[in-house]
Scaffold this motif. Sequence first.
Motif, PDB file in Angstrom:
ATOM      1  N   TYR A  90       0.949  -1.214  -0.146  1.00  0.00           N
ATOM      2  CA  TYR A  90      -0.050  -0.027   0.119  1.00  0.00           C
ATOM      3  C   TYR A  90       0.849   1.091   0.010  1.00  0.00           C
ATOM      4  CZ  TYR A  90      -4.564  -2.210   0.883  1.00  0.00           C
ATOM      5  OH  TYR A  90      -5.647  -3.074   0.591  1.00  0.00           O
TER       6      TYR A  90
ATOM      7  N   ARG B 120      -1.428   5.561  -5.481  1.00  0.00           N
ATOM      8  CA  ARG B 120      -2.748   5.892  -5.211  1.00  0.00           C
ATOM      9  C   ARG B 120      -3.626   6.435  -6.313  1.00  0.00           C
ATOM     10  NH1 ARG B 120      -0.068   7.300  -0.334  1.00  0.00           N
ATOM     11  NH2 ARG B 120      -0.252   5.718   1.178  1.00  0.00           N
TER      12      ARG B 120
ATOM     13  N   LEU C 120      -7.174   6.853   3.533  1.00  0.00           N
ATOM     14  CA  LEU C 120      -6.860   5.906   2.881  1.00  0.00           C
ATOM     15  C   LEU C 120      -7.756   4.519   3.218  1.00  0.00           C
ATOM     16  CD1 LEU C 120      -4.631   4.308   1.443  1.00  0.00           C
ATOM     17  CD2 LEU C 120      -3.431   3.793   3.589  1.00  0.00           C
TER      18      LEU C 120
ATOM     19  N   ASP D  51     -10.558   4.782   1.013  1.00  0.00           N
ATOM     20  CA  ASP D  51     -10.202   4.534  -0.298  1.00  0.00           C
ATOM     21  C   ASP D  51     -10.166   3.065  -0.602  1.00  0.00           C
ATOM     22  OD1 ASP D  51      -9.528   5.757  -2.913  1.00  0.00           O
ATOM     23  OD2 ASP D  51      -7.565   4.699  -2.297  1.00  0.00           O
ATOM     24  N   LYS D  52      -9.686   2.261   0.562  1.00  0.00           N
ATOM     25  CA  LYS D  52      -9.323   0.937   0.298  1.00  0.00           C
ATOM     26  C   LYS D  52     -10.640  -0.053   0.829  1.00  0.00           C
ATOM     27  CE  LYS D  52      -5.410   1.513  -1.260  1.00  0.00           C
ATOM     28  NZ  LYS D  52      -4.836   1.071  -2.789  1.00  0.00           N
ATOM     29  N   GLN D  53     -11.894   0.516   1.179  1.00  0.00           N
ATOM     30  CA  GLN D  53     -12.792  -0.387   1.638  1.00  0.00           C
ATOM     31  C   GLN D  53     -13.015  -1.648   1.017  1.00  0.00           C
ATOM     32  OE1 GLN D  53     -16.498   1.722   2.487  1.00  0.00           O
ATOM     33  NE2 GLN D  53     -15.547   2.745   4.236  1.00  0.00           N
TER      34      GLN D  53
ATOM     35  N   ASP E 289     -10.799  -3.209  -0.854  1.00  0.00           N
ATOM     36  CA  ASP E 289      -9.832  -4.128  -0.751  1.00  0.00           C
ATOM     37  C   ASP E 289      -9.962  -4.931   0.615  1.00  0.00           C
ATOM     38  OD1 ASP E 289      -8.859  -3.332  -3.014  1.00  0.00           O
ATOM     39  OD2 ASP E 289      -6.769  -2.230  -2.468  1.00  0.00           O
TER      40      ASP E 289
END
Length: 415
Positions: free
Chosen positions: A13, A18, A295, A298-300, A302
């Motif tokens: 990550y 990004r 973050l 944004d990465k929910q 994943d």
Amino acid sequence: MFRPLEVFIGLRYTRAKRRNHFISFISLVSILGIAVGVAALIIVISVMNGFDKELKSRILGMVSHATVTGVDDTVHEWRKAIDLARANPHVEGAAPYVERYVMIQGASSDGAGAVIRGVLPELEPSVSEIDRRMVQGRLTDLTAGRFGIVLGRELAIMLGVTVGDDVTVFAAEFTASPIGALPRVKRFRVVGVFEAGMQEYDSGLAVVHMDDAARLYRLDGPTGIRLRLDDLFRAYSVARDIGTELGQFYRVTDWMQGHSNFFKAIAMEKRVMFLILSLIVAVAAFNLVSTLVMLVTDKQADIAILRTLGQSPASIMGVFVVQGVLVGTLGIVLGLLFGIVMTLNLETIVHWMERTFGIVFMSPDVYYISELPADLHWGDVGWITITAFVFCTFATLYPAWRAARVQPAAALRYE
């Protein structure tokens, strides 16, 4: 597969480009904020260490680490007391002295109060640095019977005298006469001027030969013995041992008893500055919280996929803790490098800025310390590093906890 998995994903990550460039910008701001905070802490604490060291050097260059005095204000067997003190392995030097308050008057001045200190020029360099602080004349110019005197620079200016001029010393004791009590008066010739860099001594201390001071006050010996030790912070314990060996007719004091409040104030100011400047690192840590919260949002998707593959909430927390700690560590390392380099080259940088911009940070006409001293202590660097790391670690806990609470079904509903 790479183990542990949380470290692997956290590093991925961090390295990945990004989609949301605003998150990358906030991460950069967090790194720079932590770096600035750490560097500011190192520089300011080092400067305060430098001032503390410089002041101790100047004060202790003029006063003794420990002092032996007689209960009747006179040390009769002072040679025996010096030999006994020198037998202590922590004593590097010992010298007798006479010290009294006087009024000194120049030819064209109203006079000024001062402390007159009678010393033996051949022994005084072993307990003080006054011989190295001379700006005119030499300490060895003080000869018994010739009534020479060495003045502090500011005191000489106030009296309007220089080397070769005469001053009148009024002793703070009186002699009975047919016309009443008269003060003891003696004319001394100025043979030298010293500059210690401290107002207390430059404007209020005069040095004469011990025999001349004893004759002025009609004493049959010195009023005390000054000691210089190998470790000034052990002055109290060493002084206590020497006092026990000398017996009940002597009393021993150390430098901390006369200047402890001053150095305690400096130490307190250093601690307060550490706490205040730590808030800069705390503010940068708040930016780190914002970065990780965005973050996580944004990465929910994943996170939801990882959860469906069987990764536990604690493992998800570990992923974002790793990433936050990595960002914080990068900021700390940059701050350490910048702060250490700035501290080690501070005087050079200050001189360059003064030449380039035509400004004077510490004018010698105003301040007795005209340089900007810096003394880097690696112990302080260690504490600053630990403090910043703790702030950064705590800043990752709330975003990581939010990531662990993401529900896979809700996160994947609109994917």
